[in-house]
Scaffold this active site. Structure first.
Site, mmCIF file in Angstrom:
data_model
loop_
_atom_site.group_PDB
_atom_site.id
_atom_site.type_symbol
_atom_site.label_atom_id
_atom_site.label_comp_id
_atom_site.label_asym_id
_atom_site.label_seq_id
_atom_site.Cartn_x
_atom_site.Cartn_y
_atom_site.Cartn_z
ATOM 1 C CG ASN A 7 24.551 7.033 -4.906
ATOM 2 O OD1 ASN A 7 24.602 5.996 -5.900
ATOM 3 N ND2 ASN A 7 23.605 6.939 -4.133
ATOM 4 N NE ARG A 88 24.481 3.047 -2.476
ATOM 5 C CZ ARG A 88 23.193 2.835 -3.017
ATOM 6 N NH1 ARG A 88 22.777 3.343 -4.096
ATOM 7 N NH2 ARG A 88 22.646 1.895 -2.385
ATOM 8 C CG HIS A 177 19.461 -0.017 2.399
ATOM 9 N ND1 HIS A 177 18.401 -0.458 2.559
ATOM 10 C CD2 HIS A 177 19.662 0.963 1.137
ATOM 11 C CE1 HIS A 177 17.562 0.149 1.687
ATOM 12 N NE2 HIS A 177 18.291 0.623 0.868
ATOM 13 N NE ARG A 236 14.244 -2.992 -4.824
ATOM 14 C CZ ARG A 236 14.784 -2.362 -4.147
ATOM 15 N NH1 ARG A 236 14.805 -2.259 -2.861
ATOM 16 N NH2 ARG A 236 15.792 -1.325 -4.837
ATOM 17 C CD GLU A 379 22.905 5.512 2.192
ATOM 18 O OE1 GLU A 379 21.889 6.306 1.894
ATOM 19 O OE2 GLU A 379 23.193 4.442 1.538
#
Ligand code: AMP
Length: 391
Positions: A7, A88, A177, A236, A379
């Site tokens: 990643n 990723r 995601h 955010r 993940e």
């Protein structure tokens, strides 16, 4: 077969090496501050954690050190042993509905989609190119964050704006995601012992998204064209009245880059509390009676409840609600507040069971109408599984 999950961020590189199909983790770690000085890396091998400083001018330097560590620690004897590397990748546009082997055309598409993920796609490309140079015999695979959401219906992914924005500029909901939601979806179906399920997955970390999953397929998700949509997050804003943007640009004399930066990096929990984007700091602020931390947390919980309620209706019920990622896995109080706010749906919290962090657990009572679980996301494992299957 040894598979490396990678990643790559703009200045970081996380990795985990798996022995597949056993799914055994051989080594994992992260390189940080790549290209910005004071670089270092941490490695987890067996039960040891090693932290070292290193000169990391670019991602290739990080991979070179990784190879050195792998050989020194006798994890591999040569780079040829790593048969494939899964990367990723955030944005795969409408084209990539599944993970793919990387060739030149995939890289070109990733470049094409970069305006939709300006922080993530270029970083992933850097990681892929560096990995190719160092592990030249390994197959490279791209695992897209958007692909799990490709099963959404148009009714859920088209925005109520001129349709040409979709056809000309690709403006639509893509969702993010996806690798995490997919991992959780698969795991919860295993736990429930069936595939025909209605599940709401809550990936609540610094970034947060909620998905509605019917029979293992995503039908709706809260993130949109970009990750800055849906619930309120660490820094955010998520969903807001979009007319705030031109209004503030005019009133505060801001450029589009400036306001975009504020909405992504200085809003959410940080913006409202004025304290931090980190939920642990918010929890501390609440303990100290900080009014704005209290407000930020109440808003955060409210937005998540709203999405869960919306998806409950969209799914026409729910077998399970799952909490995952940093806050979902670890914040006992946030889970409690969310579940108590959903008591109208017949959800009942098991306070004792909820007193857990980072472990798979049923946290609702036996007579709760919806089973609520904590499931740690993985993940990297999902990336390794896809990569193994493809090669
Ligand atoms: P992630 O983006 O998934 O790494 O999640 C980061 C978020 O998880 C941050 O807001 C952290 O404060 C939060 N988090 C991690 N551990 C805990 C904890 N023990 N209690 C509350 N929040 C936590």
């Amino acid at each position: 077969m040894k598979i490396l999950s990678v990643n790559a961020g703009s200045s970081s590189l996380k990795f985990r090496l798996f022995e597949m199909p056993a799914e055994e983790v051989l080594i994992s770690g992260v390189f940080e501050r790549i290209g910005i000085g004071e670089s270092f890396y941490t490695i987890k091998l067996n039960k040891d954690k090693i932290k070292k400083e290193a000169i990391l001018n670019n991602h290739e330097d990080a991979f070179k050190i990784l190879v050195k560590e792998l050989i020194e620690n006798k994890v591999i004897s040569s780079t040829d042993e790593i048969k494939a590397i899964g990367h990723r990748t955030v944005q795969g546009g409408e084209k990539y509905k599944q993970s793919v082997r990387i060739d030149e055309s995939v890289i070109n598409d990733m470049i094409k989609y970069s305006p939709l993920a300006p922080l993530h796609n270029p970083a992933a490309i850097t990681g892929i190119k560096a990995a190719k140079n160092i592990f030249n015999s390994a197959e490279q695979v791209a695992v897209f964050d958007t692909s799990f959401h490709a099963t959404m219906d148009k009714i859920n992914y088209i925005y109520p704006v001129p349709y040409e924005w979709y056809t000309k500029y690709g403006v639509r909901k893509y969702g993010m995601h996806g690798t995490s939601h997919r991992f959780i979806s698969k795991r919860i179906n295993e736990i429930l012992g069936k595939d025909n399920t209605k599940v709401i997955t809550c990936h609540i970390g610094n970034g947060a998204s909620i998905s509605a999953i019917l029979n293992g397929k995503c039908i709706d998700t809260s993130m949109g064209l970009t990750p800055n949509a849906g619930v309120m997050m660490g820094s955010r804003c998520g969903d807001i009245d979009c007319s705030i943007i031109p209004y503030i640009m005019k009133e505060a004399n801001m450029t589009s880059e400036e306001i975009d930066n504020i909405l992504n990096k200085k809003s959410g929990l940080l913006g409202v509390s004025g304290v931090s984007s980190d939920s642990r700091d918010i929890e501390k602020g609440i303990e100290e009676g900080n009014e704005r931390c209290i407000l930020a947390q109440k808003m955060f919980v409210r937005k998540i409840i709203n999405y869960i309620a919306m998806y409950y209706v969209e799914l026409k019920g729910a077998d399970a609600i799952v909490f995952t990622a940093g806050i979902g896995e670890n914040s006992i109080s946030t889970r409690k507040q969310i579940m108590e706010g959903l008591d109208v749906l017949g959800i009942k919290l098991d306070e004792n069971a909820n007193n857990c962090r980072g472990e798979e657990k049923l946290i609702s009572t036996k007579d709760s109408k919806i089973a609520c679980y904590v499931i740690p996301t993985d993940e990297e494992l999902m990336i390794a599984r896809d990569t193994y299957e493809l090669v």
